[in-house]
Design a protein around this motif. Structure first.
Motif, mmCIF file in Angstrom:
data_model
loop_
_atom_site.group_PDB
_atom_site.id
_atom_site.type_symbol
_atom_site.label_atom_id
_atom_site.label_comp_id
_atom_site.label_asym_id
_atom_site.label_seq_id
_atom_site.Cartn_x
_atom_site.Cartn_y
_atom_site.Cartn_z
ATOM 1 N N GLN A 1 34.953 -13.292 4.847
ATOM 2 C CA GLN A 1 35.416 -14.411 4.938
ATOM 3 C C GLN A 1 35.401 -15.234 4.034
ATOM 4 O O GLN A 1 34.567 -15.696 3.310
ATOM 5 C CB GLN A 1 34.765 -15.042 6.273
ATOM 6 N N THR A 45 38.670 -20.726 4.825
ATOM 7 C CA THR A 45 38.965 -20.686 6.058
ATOM 8 C C THR A 45 38.311 -21.598 7.021
ATOM 9 O O THR A 45 38.504 -21.430 8.102
ATOM 10 C CB THR A 45 39.080 -19.374 6.749
ATOM 11 N N LEU A 98 41.328 -24.323 12.210
ATOM 12 C CA LEU A 98 41.068 -22.801 12.408
ATOM 13 C C LEU A 98 39.556 -22.739 12.934
ATOM 14 O O LEU A 98 39.563 -21.826 13.795
ATOM 15 C CB LEU A 98 41.049 -22.303 11.223
ATOM 16 N N TYR A 148 47.383 -11.211 6.688
ATOM 17 C CA TYR A 148 46.775 -12.439 6.799
ATOM 18 C C TYR A 148 46.762 -12.927 8.117
ATOM 19 O O TYR A 148 45.962 -13.521 8.665
ATOM 20 C CB TYR A 148 47.324 -13.375 5.745
ATOM 21 N N ILE A 175 43.344 -14.218 10.004
ATOM 22 C CA ILE A 175 43.202 -15.566 10.344
ATOM 23 C C ILE A 175 42.711 -15.576 11.786
ATOM 24 O O ILE A 175 42.161 -16.240 12.320
ATOM 25 C CB ILE A 175 44.326 -16.570 10.088
#
Length: 448
Positions: free
Chosen positions: A23, A27, A32, A235, A239
């Motif tokens: 990770q 992010t 998120l 992606y 995500i």
């Protein structure tokens, strides 16, 4: 190392270590990951957190032993913890804690000696479970499961099948442990998720199916877009998987609160390494670049004091001593890291973080607040863990070039900086038990 004096009547807090896989640091944001972000708001976010080994097994070995990969011997994804290794679980067991491990282990199978010992798809023998008493894990979770459905094993080797999105199911085992623990003793629980790591046998990241469309237009980080890679295709899944991890952290927090033990619990969230989406080499990690080594790191929970976000440098190697210290357990002299400044602990400020890179090559990297230098040895990183002779590989001015677009390693205008970074790297290598290296100018350096 100065011990942390815990506050109030909390002398033995529960400690949960929540570990994602592959990770990126960027992010972690309130959109998120709102649940993990909230933990950081009430505790500490280390914005400059870095792995000490950007590959799965070695990073986990560093966590369990408190030592760099060249010290514990686990420098690639096929070397088990040496027999008799004392792990974090052993220290917690000796100090009145119950211990639990859930998810991906990656420290039992031995592929380094001939045919070796394999348990990638079978139960990890009890003597290779690192001393953890409660066990819901598989040595190589991507071999026993996919994004949906699979199985793990309990401490006695019994197969436990699960149906549904893998990250949800792994988290279910953690919630079950919280709900069934008798609370007569505090616990240390290590949760090792596979997400958002790609599924190896499919060559694809696997986010929750119902959420992928939501993230199809999620912005691609700038440090990827000027390079070729597979980020455009992968992606959204990546995500979506991270967002689902956050939902699961929220479910675990709810379980702690419903049981009334949240205020006596510390939650640490981080990852083993980042992901550069095949931009820096032919896979996703094993690189000195920010996209590969920069990770999220949050300390939260009811037993953590609120503090401002920290911009000081932090390394994965610092987490074992910090975790033991938070539990009031004496940090072993064999540990290589520093106790991080959480809960107002006094701790020395790092002037750099040190990274060892293996498998793809024998690499060494040092990163300060403003500069990064990496050197590379000749030969294969699969068969050797260290070397004496290293060649300059990368030098980046991070203040002016945060996306690492301009390699300065052969630029004569930066010869003084290069020598300073060489000296710093040499110091870190010697401190990690390596021999003093000899550095040589790169014959042909990459532009980026």
């Amino acid at each position: 190392m100065k011990a942390v004096i815990l506050y109030g009547d909390i002398m033995k807090p529960n400690i949960i270590f929540y570990f994602s896989d592959q990770q990126r640091w960027d992010t972690l944001n309130s959109e998120l990951m709102p649940n993990v972000w909230e933990l950081g708001e009430e505790g500490t976010v280390f914005e400059n957190s870095f792995t000490c080994q950007p590959v799965c097994g070695p990073a986990r070995a560093c966590l369990q032993t408190g030592q760099y990969a060249t010290e514990n011997g686990c420098f690639w994804n096929g070397i088990p913890l040496p027999e008799g290794t004392k792990t974090m679980a052993d220290y917690f067991n000796e100090n009145g804690y119950d211990t639990a491990y859930i998810g991906k282990w990656h420290l039992a199978s031995d592929r380094a000696k001939g045919l070796g010992f394999h348990c990638e798809k079978t139960a990890v023998p009890k003597e290779r479970q690192g001393g953890y008493k409660y066990w819901r894990a598989a040595d190589v979770l991507e071999f026993t499961s996919h994004g949906y459905d699979g199985f793990v094993f309990d401490e006695d080797g019994n197969k436990i099948e699960f149906t549904g999105y893998r990250a949800d199911c792994i988290n279910d085992f953690a919630v079950e442990y919280v709900n069934t623990h008798n609370d007569e003793k505090p616990f240390f629980m290590f949760i090792s998720q596979l997400e958002p790591h790609h599924q190896n046998d499919r060559g694809h990241f696997e986010g929750p199916a119902e959420a992928i469309e939501k993230y199809k237009d999620y912005p691609i980080p700038e440090d990827l877009t000027f390079l070729n890679g597979d980020y455009n295709e992968e992606y959204p899944d990546y995500i979506a998987a991270i967002n689902r991890l956050d939902e699961n952290v929220g479910r675990l927090v709810d379980a702690l609160k419903e049981k009334g033990i949240y205020d006596n619990t510390i939650i640490i969230y981080t990852s083993d390494h980042g992901c550069h989406f095949k931009t820096r080499n032919f896979e996703y990690k094993r690189s000195c670049h920010e996209s590969s080594i920069h990770t999220p790191l949050v300390f939260g929970g009811g037993a953590i004091k609120k503090s401002e976000n920290k911009d000081s440098l932090a390394s994965l190697i610092d987490l074992p001593p910090t975790i033991l210290d938070l539990a009031g357990i004496t940090v072993p002299e064999s540990y290589s890291g520093n106790v991080l400044p959480v809960n107002e602990a006094e701790a020395p400020e790092r002037d750099c973080v040190f990274v060892q890179i293996s498998e793809s090559h024998i690499g060494r990297c040092v990163r300060t607040q403003n500069w990064k230098y990496s050197a590379k040895a000749m030969g294969s990183g699969w068969y050797k863990s260290k070397a004496i002779h290293y060649f300059d590989d990368f030098l980046y001015d991070l203040r002016n070039d945060p996306c690492e677009k301009n390699n300065l390693v052969n630029n004569e205008n930066y010869a003084k900086v290069l020598q300073q970074m060489r000296n710093l790297l040499s110091r870190e290598m010697v401190n990690a038990g390596e021999k003093e290296p000899k550095f040589h100018k790169a014959l042909k350096a990459r532009k980026i």
